[in-house]
Design an enzyme around this catalytic site. Structure first.
Site, short mmCIF file in Angstrom:
data_model
loop_
_atom_site.label_atom_id
_atom_site.label_comp_id
_atom_site.label_asym_id
_atom_site.label_seq_id
_atom_site.Cartn_x
_atom_site.Cartn_y
_atom_site.Cartn_z
N GLU A 37 0.86 -1.19 0.00
CA GLU A 37 0.00 0.00 0.00
C GLU A 37 0.90 1.23 0.00
OE1 GLU A 37 -3.37 0.91 -0.20
OE2 GLU A 37 -2.39 2.86 -0.14
N CYS A 45 -12.38 4.38 0.19
CA CYS A 45 -13.61 4.38 1.00
C CYS A 45 -13.34 4.87 2.42
CB CYS A 45 -14.20 2.97 1.03
SG CYS A 45 -15.59 2.82 2.16
N CYS A 50 -16.18 7.23 1.07
CA CYS A 50 -17.46 6.93 1.72
C CYS A 50 -17.52 7.31 3.21
CB CYS A 50 -17.77 5.44 1.63
SG CYS A 50 -17.24 4.65 0.11
N LYS A 53 -16.89 11.11 4.08
CA LYS A 53 -17.99 11.84 3.42
C LYS A 53 -19.28 11.68 4.21
CE LYS A 53 -20.71 9.82 1.28
NZ LYS A 53 -20.57 9.23 -0.05
N LYS A 54 -19.59 10.44 4.60
CA LYS A 54 -20.85 10.21 5.33
C LYS A 54 -20.83 10.96 6.66
CE LYS A 54 -24.87 8.07 5.96
NZ LYS A 54 -25.27 6.68 5.98
N TYR A 102 -8.33 -1.81 10.17
CA TYR A 102 -8.01 -2.56 8.94
C TYR A 102 -6.62 -3.18 9.06
CZ TYR A 102 -11.81 -1.48 5.65
OH TYR A 102 -13.00 -1.43 4.98
N ALA A 118 4.12 -0.43 -5.17
CA ALA A 118 4.63 -1.61 -5.86
C ALA A 118 4.16 -1.55 -7.29
CB ALA A 118 4.11 -2.88 -5.19
N GLY A 178 -19.38 19.00 -12.36
CA GLY A 178 -19.85 17.62 -12.45
C GLY A 178 -21.25 17.52 -11.88
N TYR A 181 -22.40 11.60 -8.34
CA TYR A 181 -22.47 11.31 -6.90
C TYR A 181 -21.75 12.38 -6.08
CZ TYR A 181 -23.75 6.34 -7.58
OH TYR A 181 -24.38 5.17 -7.89
N ILE A 182 -20.47 12.54 -6.40
CA ILE A 182 -19.62 13.37 -5.54
C ILE A 182 -20.09 14.82 -5.60
CG2 ILE A 182 -17.24 14.17 -5.17
CD1 ILE A 182 -16.28 11.41 -6.08
N GLU A 185 -23.32 15.18 -3.54
CA GLU A 185 -23.10 14.98 -2.11
C GLU A 185 -22.37 16.18 -1.51
OE1 GLU A 185 -23.17 10.12 -1.93
OE2 GLU A 185 -21.21 11.08 -1.94
N ARG A 208 -27.08 10.82 -13.92
CA ARG A 208 -27.51 9.89 -14.97
C ARG A 208 -27.51 8.49 -14.38
NH1 ARG A 208 -24.43 8.91 -19.53
NH2 ARG A 208 -22.72 10.25 -18.85
N ALA A 345 -26.95 4.58 -3.36
CA ALA A 345 -27.56 5.80 -2.82
C ALA A 345 -26.66 6.98 -3.07
CB ALA A 345 -27.79 5.65 -1.32
N HIS A 440 -46.65 1.65 11.41
CA HIS A 440 -47.12 3.02 11.50
C HIS A 440 -46.77 3.65 12.84
CE1 HIS A 440 -49.73 6.36 10.46
NE2 HIS A 440 -50.25 6.28 11.67
N GLU A 445 -43.38 2.86 5.77
CA GLU A 445 -44.68 2.22 5.53
C GLU A 445 -45.23 2.57 4.14
OE1 GLU A 445 -48.12 3.56 7.87
OE2 GLU A 445 -47.01 5.38 8.37
P1 NDP Z 1 -19.95 10.28 -11.62
O1 NDP Z 1 -19.65 9.35 -12.72
O2 NDP Z 1 -21.04 9.96 -10.68
O3 NDP Z 1 -20.28 11.71 -12.22
C1 NDP Z 1 -19.38 12.39 -13.04
C2 NDP Z 1 -20.01 13.69 -13.50
O4 NDP Z 1 -19.02 14.48 -14.14
C3 NDP Z 1 -21.13 13.49 -14.49
O5 NDP Z 1 -22.10 14.49 -14.27
C4 NDP Z 1 -20.43 13.68 -15.84
O6 NDP Z 1 -21.28 14.17 -16.81
C5 NDP Z 1 -19.43 14.75 -15.49
N1 NDP Z 1 -18.21 14.68 -16.30
C6 NDP Z 1 -17.50 13.60 -16.63
N2 NDP Z 1 -16.41 13.94 -17.34
C7 NDP Z 1 -16.44 15.28 -17.47
C8 NDP Z 1 -15.59 16.23 -18.10
N3 NDP Z 1 -14.49 15.86 -18.73
N4 NDP Z 1 -15.94 17.53 -18.01
C9 NDP Z 1 -17.04 17.92 -17.37
N5 NDP Z 1 -17.88 17.06 -16.74
C10 NDP Z 1 -17.58 15.77 -16.80
O7 NDP Z 1 -18.54 10.49 -10.89
P2 NDP Z 1 -18.13 11.04 -9.45
O8 NDP Z 1 -16.81 11.67 -9.65
O9 NDP Z 1 -19.22 11.83 -8.84
O10 NDP Z 1 -17.95 9.71 -8.62
C11 NDP Z 1 -17.09 8.68 -9.09
C12 NDP Z 1 -17.64 7.32 -8.74
O11 NDP Z 1 -17.47 7.09 -7.36
C13 NDP Z 1 -19.13 7.17 -9.00
O12 NDP Z 1 -19.38 6.69 -10.30
C14 NDP Z 1 -19.58 6.22 -7.96
O13 NDP Z 1 -19.56 4.92 -8.48
C15 NDP Z 1 -18.55 6.36 -6.85
N6 NDP Z 1 -19.16 7.08 -5.72
C16 NDP Z 1 -20.19 6.50 -5.06
C17 NDP Z 1 -20.79 7.15 -4.01
C18 NDP Z 1 -21.95 6.51 -3.31
O14 NDP Z 1 -22.14 5.32 -3.47
N7 NDP Z 1 -22.76 7.26 -2.57
C19 NDP Z 1 -20.33 8.45 -3.55
C20 NDP Z 1 -19.25 8.98 -4.33
C21 NDP Z 1 -18.70 8.31 -5.37
P3 NDP Z 1 -22.13 13.19 -17.75
O15 NDP Z 1 -23.30 12.73 -16.96
O16 NDP Z 1 -22.48 14.05 -18.89
O17 NDP Z 1 -21.19 12.07 -18.12
#
Ligand code: NDP
Length: 451
Positions: A37, A45, A50, A53-54, A102, A118, A178, A181-182, A185, A208, A345, A440, A445
């Site tokens: 590592e 995470c 995760c 963030k949470k 861990y 590595a 963007g 998710y991130i 959140e 999406r 989520a 209830h 529910e």
């Molecule tokens: P996401 O894939 O969720 O979202 C990326 C966003 O950035 C989309 O809106 C995308 O637009 C946009 N985007 C991508 N490339 C570009 C670019 N070159 N220029 C401008 N906009 C761009 O990624 P995140 O970074 O939010 O998270 C990464 C991954 O981490 C997630 O896919 C998820 O699996 C994981 N994650 C999970 C969480 C959870 O479970 N609660 C929390 C945080 C992260 P478009 O839609 O048009 O592609």
């Protein structure tokens, strides 16, 4: 099983969620295992994803809870003060604790932890940062992914989620690039903590992959709260002024002047410079390691799990892949991961969650679907005078009545959805849900009362 011509039976690169699970289970099955590592045991995470963030989401939510508390009879001063350093440092302390847990787990299972980068230097060989070479019958790559930073002038002035946990102060104004998710959140976190948040996306769609109606509800609530959205905005560049402020230039809009810019534009596999070409490991166009259903790469002795394979970038998936890898190869228990009906989520304010097909996906796949929903104001919100409504939505196959998708937005919906996802995964029908008596009064529910 043990082959004396190698230093180890298994050499794992990356001690994140997937690598840690694979290492400890393989070792428990009797393999001689080392895990390298380069940063901290725990991975994305635990260290910068995760978990912290949470905890920030919990911390941020007090902003609303403290306001609501007054309606429930508590005397809370209007100028209730918040200390970011206190929250940040306490969160980091918890991260340290889990990092320690861990590490202990790996030690207790007899896994050798090598705190070094590595890289692969052959099908059965890795090279550590100091040049030491180690051999192994199998190598498992579990190195995860890193935030994508768009290639625009001034990008170096921005931060990613990695840095967001260590800020000196909450920025007064932040632009988040963007719509995934991130982005959503952290938009919630920073907004609750008092920042003016601009969320800027290249299209007019956020999140999406989630059900449109649920996402539209989040959008409407976020706008009402005061988060500013800029859609169809192409980032052109970031200029830093002498006063430290950042001017973000984008197509179609006036420039935005903010104190911080955060990139949340997806995450790319950490394969660059990993020496994978020395073993003929095939990558896809994003740099993800191509693997088969058994997590094996194009090189017979090299396997990969987790975000570096870019299948589903979620911790529980990496953990399952790590478990399946170790059980299959070292536990005489062939296992493969079932990727169907994975619940997920977004810990936005409020959170949203989903499992199975969205309405649009179901209409495409099945043709005939029935959709049930419940659009309600949680009773706590009613007394608090908070005008925020929840929306639960159930998508069913019209022919079989089977629930093929469940989607929700509202307080605690991630907690509620996890339980309901068991029923969806088990293939239960709308009639099965309805046969269950409501508990209830609860928000959950609504799951058995949908019309
Ligand atoms: P996401 O894939 O969720 O979202 C990326 C966003 O950035 C989309 O809106 C995308 O637009 C946009 N985007 C991508 N490339 C570009 C670019 N070159 N220029 C401008 N906009 C761009 O990624 P995140 O970074 O939010 O998270 C990464 C991954 O981490 C997630 O896919 C998820 O699996 C994981 N994650 C999970 C969480 C959870 O479970 N609660 C929390 C945080 C992260 P478009 O839609 O048009 O592609």
């Amino acid at each position: 099983m043990t082959d004396p011509q190698y230093d180890y039976d298994l050499f794992v690169i990356g001690a994140g969620s997937g690598g840690t699970r694979a290492s400890r289970v393989a070792a428990a099955h009797g393999a001689r295992v080392a895990v390298a590592e380069e940063y901290r045991v725990g991975g994305t995470c635990v260290i910068r994803g995760c978990v912290p963030k949470k905890l920030l989401v919990y911390g941020a939510h007090f902003a609303e809870d403290l306001k609501d508390a007054k309606r429930f009879g508590w005397q809370v001063p209007d100028d209730c003060a918040f200390s970011w350093p206190t929250l940040r440092d306490n969160v980091m302390e918890e991260v340290d604790r889990i990092n320690g847990a861990y590490t202990n787990t790996l030690n207790n299972n007899g896994v050798e932890i090598i705190l070094s980068r590595a890289v692969v230097s052959g099908p059965n060989e890795v090279t550590l940062a100091d040049g030491t070479k180690k051999t192994a019958k199998r190598i498992l790559i579990a190195v995860g992914a890193h935030p994508l930073v768009p290639d625009v002038p001034g990008a170096e002035h921005g931060i990613t989620s990695n840095e967001a946990f260590h800020l000196d102060a909450v920025p007064k104004r932040i632009l988040i690039l963007g719509g995934g998710y991130i982005a959503n959140e952290f938009a919630g976190i920073f907004h609750q903590l008092g920042a003016h948040v601009i969320l800027m996306n290249r299209t007019d769609q956020i999140l999406r992959g989630y059900d449109r109606q649920i996402v539209d509800r989040l959008l409407q609530i976020s706008i009402t709260k005061g988060i500013e959205f800029r859609f169809n905005a192409a980032l052109q560049g970031i200029d830093k002024g002498e006063d430290g402020c950042l001017t973000v230039r984008m197509g179609g809009y006036e420039p935005a002047v903010v104190d911080a810019v955060m990139f949340a534009t997806g995450r790319l596999p950490n394969t660059r410079g990993l020496g994978l070409d020395s073993a003929g490991v095939q990558l896809d166009s994003l740099g993800a390691i191509v693997v088969d259903a058994d997590n094996r790469s194009s090189c017979e002795s090299i396997y990969a799990i987790g975000d570096v394979t870019n299948r589903i970038q979620l911790t529980p998936i990496a953990i399952r892949e790590g478990q399946a890898f170790a059980d299959t190869l070292y536990g005489n228990k062939p296992t493969s991961v079932d990727y169907a009906c994975v619940p997920s989520a977004v810990f936005s304010h409020p959170p949203l969650a989903g499992v199975g097909m969205t309405e649009a996906e179901a209409r495409n796949a099945l043709g005939s679907v029935r959709v049930y929903s419940s659009d309600f104001r949680p009773m706590k919100n009613v007394l608090a005078g908070r005008n925020e409504r929840s929306l639960y939505k159930m998508v069913c196959d019209a022919e079989t009545d089977r629930v093929v998708g469940l989607h929700m937005i509202g307080p605690d919906c991630a907690e509620i959805l996890q339980a309901a996802a068991i029923a969806v995964k088990a293939g239960l029908t709308k009639a099965d849900f309805d046969a269950t008596v409501a508990l209830h009064p609860s928000m959950a529910e609504e799951l058995v009362l949908m019309r």
